[in-house]
Every structure is written in structure tokens, then in C-alpha cells.
Design a protein around this motif. Structure first.
Motif, short mmCIF file in Angstrom:
data_model
loop_
_atom_site.label_atom_id
_atom_site.label_comp_id
_atom_site.label_asym_id
_atom_site.label_seq_id
_atom_site.Cartn_x
_atom_site.Cartn_y
_atom_site.Cartn_z
N UNK A 24 -16.56 -32.51 34.44
CA UNK A 24 -17.85 -32.45 33.65
C UNK A 24 -18.81 -32.00 34.82
N UNK A 25 -19.56 -30.89 34.57
CA UNK A 25 -20.82 -30.16 35.12
C UNK A 25 -20.39 -30.36 36.59
N UNK A 26 -19.42 -29.45 37.06
CA UNK A 26 -19.02 -29.20 38.46
C UNK A 26 -18.71 -30.51 39.15
N UNK A 27 -17.94 -31.37 38.60
CA UNK A 27 -17.36 -32.64 39.28
C UNK A 27 -16.20 -33.20 38.38
N UNK A 28 -15.58 -34.10 39.06
CA UNK A 28 -14.50 -34.91 38.43
C UNK A 28 -14.70 -36.36 38.71
N UNK A 29 -14.24 -37.05 37.45
CA UNK A 29 -14.27 -38.48 37.70
C UNK A 29 -13.20 -38.88 36.89
N UNK A 30 -12.71 -40.33 36.93
CA UNK A 30 -11.67 -40.80 36.08
C UNK A 30 -12.28 -42.15 35.52
N UNK A 31 -11.83 -42.21 34.21
CA UNK A 31 -12.37 -43.36 33.40
C UNK A 31 -11.25 -43.99 32.68
N UNK A 32 -11.23 -45.34 32.39
CA UNK A 32 -10.28 -46.08 31.75
C UNK A 32 -10.57 -46.04 30.31
N UNK A 33 -9.35 -45.72 29.53
CA UNK A 33 -9.45 -45.40 28.08
C UNK A 33 -9.57 -46.89 27.32
N UNK A 34 -9.23 -47.73 27.84
CA UNK A 34 -9.58 -49.13 27.36
C UNK A 34 -10.72 -49.92 27.62
N UNK A 35 -11.05 -50.04 28.90
CA UNK A 35 -12.55 -51.07 29.26
C UNK A 35 -13.60 -50.17 29.44
N UNK A 36 -13.46 -48.86 29.91
CA UNK A 36 -14.61 -48.07 30.19
C UNK A 36 -15.05 -47.97 31.71
N UNK A 37 -14.10 -48.54 32.34
CA UNK A 37 -14.41 -48.57 33.94
C UNK A 37 -14.07 -47.06 34.28
N UNK A 38 -14.91 -46.80 35.31
CA UNK A 38 -15.06 -45.20 35.94
C UNK A 38 -15.29 -45.16 37.52
N UNK A 39 -14.97 -44.09 37.95
CA UNK A 39 -15.30 -43.77 39.21
C UNK A 39 -16.49 -42.91 39.10
N UNK A 40 -17.19 -42.79 40.34
CA UNK A 40 -18.48 -41.98 40.62
C UNK A 40 -18.19 -40.53 40.31
N UNK A 41 -18.62 -39.82 40.02
CA UNK A 41 -18.53 -38.23 39.90
C UNK A 41 -18.24 -37.63 41.16
N UNK A 42 -17.20 -37.02 41.52
CA UNK A 42 -17.03 -36.35 42.73
C UNK A 42 -17.35 -34.81 42.46
N UNK A 43 -18.38 -34.12 42.94
CA UNK A 43 -18.68 -32.92 42.70
C UNK A 43 -18.30 -31.71 43.56
N UNK A 44 -18.42 -30.47 42.98
CA UNK A 44 -17.93 -29.48 43.84
C UNK A 44 -18.70 -28.29 43.63
N UNK A 45 -18.81 -27.18 44.64
CA UNK A 45 -19.79 -26.16 44.59
C UNK A 45 -18.82 -25.00 44.50
N UNK A 46 -17.81 -24.94 45.17
CA UNK A 46 -17.28 -23.85 44.85
C UNK A 46 -15.63 -23.91 44.38
N UNK A 47 -14.99 -22.77 43.93
CA UNK A 47 -13.71 -22.94 43.60
C UNK A 47 -12.71 -23.56 44.24
N UNK A 48 -12.95 -23.33 45.57
CA UNK A 48 -12.06 -23.88 46.66
C UNK A 48 -12.49 -25.44 46.84
N UNK A 49 -13.51 -25.93 46.48
CA UNK A 49 -13.71 -27.30 46.58
C UNK A 49 -13.38 -28.12 45.20
N UNK A 50 -12.91 -27.13 44.31
CA UNK A 50 -12.73 -27.99 43.19
C UNK A 50 -11.33 -28.76 43.15
N UNK A 51 -10.39 -28.25 43.66
CA UNK A 51 -9.10 -29.11 43.59
C UNK A 51 -9.44 -30.47 44.67
#
Length: 73
Positions: A24-51
Motif C-alpha cells: 500500500x502506498x510504497x510500503x508493505x505490511x502484514x495483517x492477521x485475517x482473524x484478529x486484525x493484528x498488523x505490522x507497521x508499514x515498511x516503506x520503500x522509495x525505489x524499485x530496488x528497495x521494494x523487495x
């Protein structure tokens, strides 16, 4: 390339549910499908930083670094 399926995600550290990686919006996060817990969003600025951002969000999830809005958390 879609990195959401490249990294193994453990069960939710709060409830044991399944985690889902989202981009989402130049970042990745993981969320639980059951309880809704989630990580903070880890952003990236370049395509190299995406992975790297996807890998870091998976690492945060797998080590239990999650946010949960349940009382007392």
C-alpha cells in the motif's frame, strides 16, 4: 514482481491466525485475517528497495513485532 507470496509468514503471534502481506502506498505490511493484528508499514522509495521492504515486513511479523488494538495491548 509480486513479493507478497515470496516470503513465508508464520501464524499470527497473537491469535494463531493466518497473516497476509499487503502492499500500500510504497510500503508493505502484514495483517492477521482473524484478529486484525498488523505490522507497521515498511516503506520503500525505489524499485530496488521494494523487495527489501517486503522481506522486512515478513521478518517483523515472524518475530512477533505486531500492533494489536485489543484492551491492554
Amino acid at each position: 514482481m509480486d513479493f507478497t507470496e515470496k516470503f513465508e509468514l508464520h501464524e499470527c503471534p497473537i491469535c494463531g491466525g493466518a497473516g497476509l502481506m499487503e502492499e500500500e502506498d510504497h510500503g508493505y505490511y502484514v495483517a492477521c485475517l482473524d484478529c486484525g493484528s498488523y505490522t507497521g508499514t515498511v516503506g520503500y522509495k525505489t524499485e530496488e528497495g521494494r523487495e527489501q521492504a517486503a522481506e522486512k515486513s515478513a521478518m517483523l511479523w515472524n518475530t512477533g513485532k505486531v500492533i494489536n488494538s485489543a484492551p491492554g495491548e
